[in-house]
Design a protein around this motif. Structure first.
Motif, PDB file in Angstrom:
ATOM      1  N   LEU A  76     -85.683 -35.256 -40.049  1.00 42.34           N
ATOM      2  CA  LEU A  76     -85.721 -35.492 -41.452  1.00 42.34           C
ATOM      3  C   LEU A  76     -86.310 -34.306 -42.404  1.00 42.34           C
ATOM      4  CD1 LEU A  76     -84.908 -37.928 -43.149  1.00 42.34           C
ATOM      5  CD2 LEU A  76     -87.295 -39.058 -42.878  1.00 42.34           C
ATOM      6  N   CYS A  77     -85.619 -33.842 -42.933  1.00 42.19           N
ATOM      7  CA  CYS A  77     -86.231 -32.616 -44.036  1.00 42.19           C
ATOM      8  C   CYS A  77     -85.621 -33.039 -45.521  1.00 42.19           C
ATOM      9  CB  CYS A  77     -85.306 -31.573 -43.680  1.00 42.19           C
ATOM     10  SG  CYS A  77     -85.439 -30.921 -41.782  1.00 42.19           S
ATOM     11  N   THR A  78     -85.729 -34.261 -45.525  1.00 36.05           N
ATOM     12  CA  THR A  78     -85.606 -34.309 -47.319  1.00 36.05           C
ATOM     13  C   THR A  78     -86.889 -34.139 -48.000  1.00 36.05           C
ATOM     14  OG1 THR A  78     -85.967 -36.570 -46.777  1.00 36.05           O
ATOM     15  CG2 THR A  78     -83.621 -35.949 -46.922  1.00 36.05           C
ATOM     16  N   PRO A  79     -86.784 -34.109 -49.323  1.00 35.15           N
ATOM     17  CA  PRO A  79     -87.884 -34.011 -50.162  1.00 35.15           C
ATOM     18  C   PRO A  79     -89.037 -34.994 -49.734  1.00 35.15           C
ATOM     19  CG  PRO A  79     -86.035 -33.822 -51.543  1.00 35.15           C
ATOM     20  CD  PRO A  79     -85.439 -34.444 -50.378  1.00 35.15           C
ATOM     21  N   ASN A  80     -90.262 -34.850 -49.997  1.00 34.71           N
ATOM     22  CA  ASN A  80     -91.316 -35.571 -49.555  1.00 34.71           C
ATOM     23  C   ASN A  80     -91.358 -37.074 -49.995  1.00 34.71           C
ATOM     24  OD1 ASN A  80     -92.306 -33.328 -49.140  1.00 34.71           O
ATOM     25  ND2 ASN A  80     -94.363 -33.285 -50.324  1.00 34.71           N
ATOM     26  N   VAL A  97     -87.292 -40.316 -34.695  1.00 36.63           N
ATOM     27  CA  VAL A  97     -87.408 -39.425 -35.918  1.00 36.63           C
ATOM     28  C   VAL A  97     -88.479 -38.385 -35.868  1.00 36.63           C
ATOM     29  CG1 VAL A  97     -87.764 -39.431 -38.256  1.00 36.63           C
ATOM     30  CG2 VAL A  97     -86.737 -41.381 -37.301  1.00 36.63           C
ATOM     31  N   LEU A  98     -88.290 -37.074 -35.988  1.00 32.03           N
ATOM     32  CA  LEU A  98     -89.049 -36.192 -36.485  1.00 32.03           C
ATOM     33  C   LEU A  98     -89.049 -35.898 -38.083  1.00 32.03           C
ATOM     34  CD1 LEU A  98     -91.022 -33.797 -35.567  1.00 32.03           C
ATOM     35  CD2 LEU A  98     -88.978 -32.566 -34.996  1.00 32.03           C
ATOM     36  N   VAL A  99     -90.038 -36.317 -38.395  1.00 28.84           N
ATOM     37  CA  VAL A  99     -90.152 -36.190 -40.039  1.00 28.84           C
ATOM     38  C   VAL A  99     -90.979 -34.960 -40.571  1.00 28.84           C
ATOM     39  CG1 VAL A  99     -92.100 -37.809 -40.066  1.00 28.84           C
ATOM     40  CG2 VAL A  99     -90.727 -37.291 -42.142  1.00 28.84           C
ATOM     41  N   GLU A 100     -90.529 -34.299 -41.214  1.00 25.88           N
ATOM     42  CA  GLU A 100     -91.158 -33.136 -42.022  1.00 25.88           C
ATOM     43  C   GLU A 100     -92.625 -33.609 -42.637  1.00 25.88           C
ATOM     44  OE1 GLU A 100     -91.883 -29.980 -42.120  1.00 25.88           O
ATOM     45  OE2 GLU A 100     -90.432 -29.320 -41.090  1.00 25.88           O
ATOM     46  N   LYS A 101     -93.582 -32.857 -42.523  1.00 23.74           N
ATOM     47  CA  LYS A 101     -94.749 -33.117 -43.160  1.00 23.74           C
ATOM     48  C   LYS A 101     -94.465 -33.035 -44.857  1.00 23.74           C
ATOM     49  CE  LYS A 101     -95.157 -29.148 -44.834  1.00 23.74           C
ATOM     50  NZ  LYS A 101     -94.970 -28.841 -46.258  1.00 23.74           N
ATOM     51  N   PRO A 102     -95.266 -33.718 -45.624  1.00 23.83           N
ATOM     52  CA  PRO A 102     -96.335 -34.774 -45.098  1.00 23.83           C
ATOM     53  C   PRO A 102     -95.651 -35.859 -44.921  1.00 23.83           C
ATOM     54  CG  PRO A 102     -95.983 -34.616 -47.615  1.00 23.83           C
ATOM     55  CD  PRO A 102     -95.099 -33.588 -47.108  1.00 23.83           C
ATOM     56  N   MET A 103     -96.072 -36.811 -43.864  1.00 24.65           N
ATOM     57  CA  MET A 103     -95.447 -37.989 -43.312  1.00 24.65           C
ATOM     58  C   MET A 103     -94.963 -38.827 -44.561  1.00 24.65           C
ATOM     59  SD  MET A 103     -97.239 -40.705 -40.909  1.00 24.65           S
ATOM     60  CE  MET A 103     -96.259 -42.099 -40.043  1.00 24.65           C
ATOM     61  N   ALA A 104     -95.830 -38.963 -45.548  1.00 22.67           N
ATOM     62  CA  ALA A 104     -95.526 -39.794 -46.793  1.00 22.67           C
ATOM     63  C   ALA A 104     -96.158 -39.612 -47.725  1.00 22.67           C
ATOM     64  CB  ALA A 104     -95.578 -41.501 -46.221  1.00 22.67           C
ATOM     65  N   GLU A 105     -95.950 -40.246 -48.783  1.00 24.15           N
ATOM     66  CA  GLU A 105     -96.780 -39.946 -50.287  1.00 24.15           C
ATOM     67  C   GLU A 105     -97.856 -40.720 -50.551  1.00 24.15           C
ATOM     68  OE1 GLU A 105     -95.761 -37.273 -52.005  1.00 24.15           O
ATOM     69  OE2 GLU A 105     -93.849 -37.420 -52.934  1.00 24.15           O
ATOM     70  N   GLN A 128     -96.026 -31.068 -37.777  1.00 19.91           N
ATOM     71  CA  GLN A 128     -96.893 -30.432 -38.068  1.00 19.91           C
ATOM     72  C   GLN A 128     -96.789 -29.157 -37.464  1.00 19.91           C
ATOM     73  OE1 GLN A 128     -98.373 -32.888 -40.941  1.00 19.91           O
ATOM     74  NE2 GLN A 128     -99.179 -30.798 -40.441  1.00 19.91           N
ATOM     75  N   THR A 129     -95.896 -28.408 -37.793  1.00 19.83           N
ATOM     76  CA  THR A 129     -95.114 -27.133 -37.031  1.00 19.83           C
ATOM     77  C   THR A 129     -96.535 -26.083 -36.686  1.00 19.83           C
ATOM     78  OG1 THR A 129     -93.461 -27.504 -38.572  1.00 19.83           O
ATOM     79  CG2 THR A 129     -93.337 -25.826 -37.101  1.00 19.83           C
ATOM     80  N   LEU A 130     -97.361 -26.047 -37.721  1.00 21.29           N
ATOM     81  CA  LEU A 130     -98.049 -25.140 -37.423  1.00 21.29           C
ATOM     82  C   LEU A 130     -99.521 -25.263 -36.288  1.00 21.29           C
ATOM     83  CD1 LEU A 130     -98.613 -23.565 -41.151  1.00 21.29           C
ATOM     84  CD2 LEU A 130     -96.900 -23.000 -39.267  1.00 21.29           C
ATOM     85  N   ARG A 131     -99.097 -26.515 -35.834  1.00 20.74           N
ATOM     86  CA  ARG A 131     -99.920 -26.773 -34.725  1.00 20.74           C
ATOM     87  C   ARG A 131     -99.391 -26.301 -33.436  1.00 20.74           C
ATOM     88  NH1 ARG A 131    -102.351 -32.656 -32.732  1.00 20.74           N
ATOM     89  NH2 ARG A 131    -103.075 -33.002 -34.814  1.00 20.74           N
ATOM     90  N   HIS A 132     -98.177 -26.074 -33.538  1.00 19.87           N
ATOM     91  CA  HIS A 132     -97.585 -25.804 -32.028  1.00 19.87           C
ATOM     92  C   HIS A 132     -97.386 -24.212 -31.807  1.00 19.87           C
ATOM     93  CE1 HIS A 132     -96.430 -29.873 -31.576  1.00 19.87           C
ATOM     94  NE2 HIS A 132     -96.164 -29.965 -32.786  1.00 19.87           N
ATOM     95  N   THR A 133     -98.867 -23.858 -31.851  1.00 21.39           N
ATOM     96  CA  THR A 133     -98.813 -22.318 -31.657  1.00 21.39           C
ATOM     97  C   THR A 133     -99.792 -22.100 -30.310  1.00 21.39           C
ATOM     98  OG1 THR A 133    -101.054 -22.044 -32.662  1.00 21.39           O
ATOM     99  CG2 THR A 133     -99.040 -22.081 -34.050  1.00 21.39           C
ATOM    100  N   ALA A 134     -99.643 -20.983 -29.708  1.00 20.28           N
ATOM    101  CA  ALA A 134    -100.362 -20.609 -28.353  1.00 20.28           C
ATOM    102  C   ALA A 134    -101.822 -20.668 -28.605  1.00 20.28           C
ATOM    103  CB  ALA A 134     -99.908 -19.434 -27.831  1.00 20.28           C
ATOM    104  N   PRO A 135    -102.527 -20.194 -29.602  1.00 19.15           N
ATOM    105  CA  PRO A 135    -103.943 -20.223 -29.789  1.00 19.15           C
ATOM    106  C   PRO A 135    -104.491 -21.612 -30.130  1.00 19.15           C
ATOM    107  CG  PRO A 135    -102.968 -18.530 -31.234  1.00 19.15           C
ATOM    108  CD  PRO A 135    -101.674 -19.197 -30.744  1.00 19.15           C
ATOM    109  N   ILE A 136    -103.671 -22.506 -30.823  1.00 20.79           N
ATOM    110  CA  ILE A 136    -104.229 -23.882 -31.254  1.00 20.79           C
ATOM    111  C   ILE A 136    -104.069 -24.556 -29.634  1.00 20.79           C
ATOM    112  CG2 ILE A 136    -103.814 -25.979 -32.172  1.00 20.79           C
ATOM    113  CD1 ILE A 136    -103.203 -24.466 -34.857  1.00 20.79           C
ATOM    114  N   ARG A 137    -102.875 -24.168 -28.922  1.00 18.92           N
ATOM    115  CA  ARG A 137    -102.992 -25.070 -27.558  1.00 18.92           C
ATOM    116  C   ARG A 137    -104.285 -24.732 -26.671  1.00 18.92           C
ATOM    117  NH1 ARG A 137     -97.535 -26.978 -27.426  1.00 18.92           N
ATOM    118  NH2 ARG A 137     -97.306 -27.017 -24.905  1.00 18.92           N
TER     119      ARG A 137
END
Ligand SMILES: NC(=O)c1ccc[n+]([C@@H]2O[C@H](COP(=O)([O-])OP(=O)(O)OC[C@H]3O[C@@H](n4cnc5c(N)ncnc54)[C@H](O)[C@@H]3O)[C@@H](O)[C@H]2O)c1
Length: 338
Positions: A76-80, A97-105, A128-137
Motif C-alpha cells: 500500500l503506497c497511497t498517500p498517508n 498488507v505491507l503498508v507504507e509508513k506512517p501506518m495511519a494518521e 519501516q524500510t530504514l530499519r531493514h539495514t545490516a547495522p541495525i540488525r
C-alpha cells in the motif's frame, strides 16, 4: 492458504514515487514474489509503473484487485490519509498488507487497522524500510553485550527543495509534514532500541524554513524513559550535506550507525557495506533498494509464519501512539512556527 514453495503474488496500490522501489524489490526477489498487478486512481500512473516493471495487469480501482483470487498481498503506497481505509478493505478481502509508513494518521485508525488484521488473520506489516539495514540488525543481535542503555541520539537531515508530491504542500501542522513523513523513521529506531516501551515524557519543537509548504520542515524531539534513559531526535528537510547518524550510548560502549551502512563500537568498525553505497551525503546519491528487498523478504517470512523481523501491527500501533504524542507536543509548544 499460504504456499511455502511458490512465490507470493503481489499487487501495488498507489503507483507514485515510492511504488517504484517496491516494484524493483519484488522483481529483485523472484524466488519469493511476483508482481501481478498495479492500481492507481490515476490510470496513466498505473500504466507507467506496469510498463516499467512488467506487471501484467492494471486497475484504477482498489476493489478490482481485491476481488482477484490470485492476489495474495498488497503493498500500500497511497498517500498517508488513505492508509487506514485501504488497509482495512484489503485485510477484509483476505489480503496480507505491507503498508507504507506512517501506518495511519491517528491512533484510532491504527487500532482499527490492527483489529482488522487480527480479525482477518492476515499479516499487516509496516514499511519501516530504514530499519531493514545490516547495522541495525547487527545492533539488535549484539546490544546485550554492551550493558545498560542510557541514551539514544538520532540525526536524520536531508534536503527536499519544496514538495516532492502535490499532497505535501497541503499538509497542515496538525497532520504533520516532516513529523509525519520523516519522524516515523527516526522514532522507529528509538522505539526499536527501547524495545517498544512508551516514554514518560515527549517534548517536540518544530520550525519551518521553506515557504512552499504549510507544515513544519525541521524538528527536535526529546524523550525521557523510565530509569533516567533519554533519547533525542533531530530531523530536517533543509540540510544540503546529508546527515544520517544514530548513536546508542550503553554503559560499556557507544554504538554508532552512519549512513545506514556502517556500524562502529566506539571507534571500531563492525559493519560495512557489501555493495558500493554511492555518495550518501548527496540527495539521491544513495541506493536504498536493498533495504526494500530485505523488508520484502521479512514480510514474506511473516506471511509464511516463519522467523522474521517485520514490523507488525502491534508495534505499528505503539509507533503511531509515539508519533502522535510528538506531533501533539509540537503543536502545544510552538503555536507559531515561523
Ligand atoms: N519508506 C520510505 O522511505 C518512504 C519514502 C517515500 C514515501 N513513503 C510513503 O509512501 C506513501 C506514498 O508516498 P509517495 O511519495 O509515493 O506519494 P505519491 O503521491 O507519489 O504516490 C501516491 C499515489 O497514490 C495514488 N492514489 C491516490 N489516491 C488513490 C486511491 N484512492 N486509489 C489508488 N491510488 C491512489 C496517486 O495517484 C499516486 O500515484 C506515503 O504514505 C509516504 O509516506 C515512504
Amino acid at each position: 492458504m499460504v504456499r511455502h514453495d511458490t512465490p507470493l503474488n503481489f499487487a501495488i496500490v498507489g503507483c507514485g514515487r515510492i511504488a517504484r522501489q517496491h516494484a524493483a524489490a519484488i522483481n529483485g526477489c523472484k524466488d519469493i514474489a511476483n508482481l501481478v498487478g498495479v492500481v492507481d486512481a490515476d490510470r496513466a500512473r498505473a500504466v507507467e509503473l506496469a510498463e516499467s516493471f512488467g506487471a501484467p495487469s492494471v486497475h484504477d480501482d482498489l476493489d478490482a484487485v481485491l476481488a482477484r483470487a490470485d492476489v495474495d498481498a498488497i503493498v500500500l503506497c497511497t498517500p498517508n490519509a488513505l492508509h487506514a481505509e485501504h488497509a482495512i478493505r484489503a485485510l477484509a478481502a483476505g489480503k496480507h498488507v505491507l503498508v507504507e509508513k506512517p501506518m495511519a494518521e491517528s491512533v484510532a485508525d491504527a487500532e482499527a487497522m490492527a483489529i482488522a488484521a487480527t480479525r482477518a488473520e492476515r499479516v499487516l506489516a509496516l514499511g519501516q524500510t530504514l530499519r531493514h539495514t545490516a547495522p541495525i540488525r547487527w545492533l539488535q543481535d549484539h546490544r546485550k553485550d554492551f550493558g545498560r542503555l542510557r541514551a539514544v541520539e538520532v540525526s536524520m537531515c536531508v534536503h527536499w527543495d519544496g514538495p516532492q508530491v502535490p499532497w505535501w504542500r497541503d499538509r497542515s501542522r496538525e497532520d504533520g509534514l516532516i513529523m509525519s513523513l520523516f519522524a516515523p523513521h527516526a522514532l522507529d529506531f528509538v522505539q526499536l532500541v527501547f524495545a517498544g516501551e512508551q516514554p514518560l515524557n515527549v517534548h517536540a519543537e518544530t520550525a519551518r524554513f521553506q515557504r512552499a509548504w504549510a507544515g513544519e520542515d525541521e524538528a527536535m524531539i526529546l524523550l525521557r524513559y523510565p530509569g533516567g534513559r533519554l533519547a533525542q531526535v533531530h530531523i530536517s528537510y533543509n540540510q544540503k550535506f546529508i546527515v544520517d547518524r544514530k548513536t546508542v550510548h550503553f554503559d560499556d560502549a557507544m554504538v554508532s550507525i552512519e549512513d545506514g551502512e556502517y556500524a562502529r563500537v566506539n571507534d571500531r568498525l563492525v559493519v560495512e557495506p557489501e555493495l558500493p553505497v554511492g555518495d550518501p551525503k548527496r540527495m539521491g546519491g544513495r541506493d536504498f533498494n536493498h533495504y526494500f528487498r530485505t523488508q520484502l523478504r521479512e514480510f514474506v517470512a511473516a506471511v509464511r509464519g516463519t522467523s522474521h523481523r517485520s514490523v507488525l501491527h502491534e508495534e505499528g500501533v505503539q509507533l503511531t501512539r509515539l508519533l502522535r504524542r510528538a506531533i501533539d507536543s509540537s503543536l502545544r509548544n510552538a503555536p507559531q512556527i515561523d
